[in-house]
Design an enzyme around this catalytic site. Structure first.
Site, mmCIF file in Angstrom:
data_model
loop_
_atom_site.group_PDB
_atom_site.id
_atom_site.type_symbol
_atom_site.label_atom_id
_atom_site.label_comp_id
_atom_site.label_asym_id
_atom_site.label_seq_id
_atom_site.Cartn_x
_atom_site.Cartn_y
_atom_site.Cartn_z
ATOM 1 N N ASP A 10 41.878 27.824 48.625
ATOM 2 C CA ASP A 10 42.341 29.207 48.776
ATOM 3 C C ASP A 10 43.459 29.328 49.809
ATOM 4 O OD1 ASP A 10 40.587 29.984 46.832
ATOM 5 O OD2 ASP A 10 39.196 31.010 48.173
ATOM 6 N N TYR B 141 27.943 37.957 39.969
ATOM 7 C CA TYR B 141 29.072 38.273 39.095
ATOM 8 C C TYR B 141 28.570 38.235 37.655
ATOM 9 C CZ TYR B 141 31.612 35.629 42.844
ATOM 10 O OH TYR B 141 32.093 35.099 44.013
ATOM 11 N N LYS C 176 34.864 41.571 35.610
ATOM 12 C CA LYS C 176 33.700 41.224 36.425
ATOM 13 C C LYS C 176 32.936 42.481 36.820
ATOM 14 C CE LYS C 176 36.214 37.399 38.567
ATOM 15 N NZ LYS C 176 36.795 36.891 39.815
ATOM 16 N N HIS D 216 41.085 35.716 43.517
ATOM 17 C CA HIS D 216 41.070 34.975 42.257
ATOM 18 C C HIS D 216 41.069 35.890 41.041
ATOM 19 C CE1 HIS D 216 38.487 32.198 44.949
ATOM 20 N NE2 HIS D 216 39.750 31.831 45.044
#
Length: 182
Positions: free
Chosen positions: A169, A131, A71, A61
């Site tokens: 996904d 994250y 991130k 992603h």
């Protein structure tokens, strides 16, 4: 704290100093001055946490647009193989991936700037993955690529039949079928 370059420019592994004693341990996970002196000047706006059982694969992603996300990722409990894929169109390493094992014991983290796909597979039950991101969640900016795209050459540490992958996904396109916004 050590800031370790990877073979992909701008993707950085951060190795903290761990202080152990009879009470346990202490680490500094983020220091704005240290990060800035090592080229990471991002402003973090949101923290996210996921819990996964062994075999859960989350990825690949990215978030583009007005809320493109960099991130800073780390494992609080458990262990993962973490993957970043460069999708910056002008990059000499476009389409190349980097993987690292992140766990609670070494407490390493990885800085993944905007322009990278990201994913991981949990190697232990009850893995907590943190994250720290530079953009607010924005569904309109979501992009992704299939975790099993043969052009990415990702060597996942488990057999495909052991992996738990969301239906969303499983439906993502291959890298060759997207136009990277980065």
């Amino acid at each position: 704290m050590k800031f370790l370059p990877t073979p992909i420019p701008d993707l950085i592994v951060i190795e903290p100093q761990l202080w152990h004693d009879d009470r346990g341990f202490f680490i500094e996970t983020y220091n704005q001055k240290l990060f800035a002196s090592n080229g990471i000047t991002a402003t973090f706006v949101q923290d996210n946490l996921s819990c996964s059982r062994r075999g859960v694969l989350r990825g690949m992603h990215a978030q583009a647009g007005e809320n493109a996300q960099g991130k800073l990722v780390r494992v609080l409990r458990g262990r993962v193989v973490d993957i970043a894929v460069d999708i910056r169109k002008a990059s000499k390493t476009y389409g190349q991936s980097f993987s690292i094992t992140l766990d609670e014991h070494e407490a390493k983290s990885m800085w993944i700037p905007p322009g990278f796909l990201h994913g991981f597979v949990a190697l232990e039950d009850d893995t907590l993955f943190a994250y720290k991101v530079t953009g607010f969640y924005d569904k309109s900016g979501e992009i992704g690529v299939r975790w099993d795209d043969p052009d990415l050459h990702i060597d996942w540490p488990m057999n495909p039949e052991e992996l738990i992958v969301s239906e969303k996904d499983r439906q993502l396109p291959f890298l060759k079928d997207i136009s990277s916004p980065f």
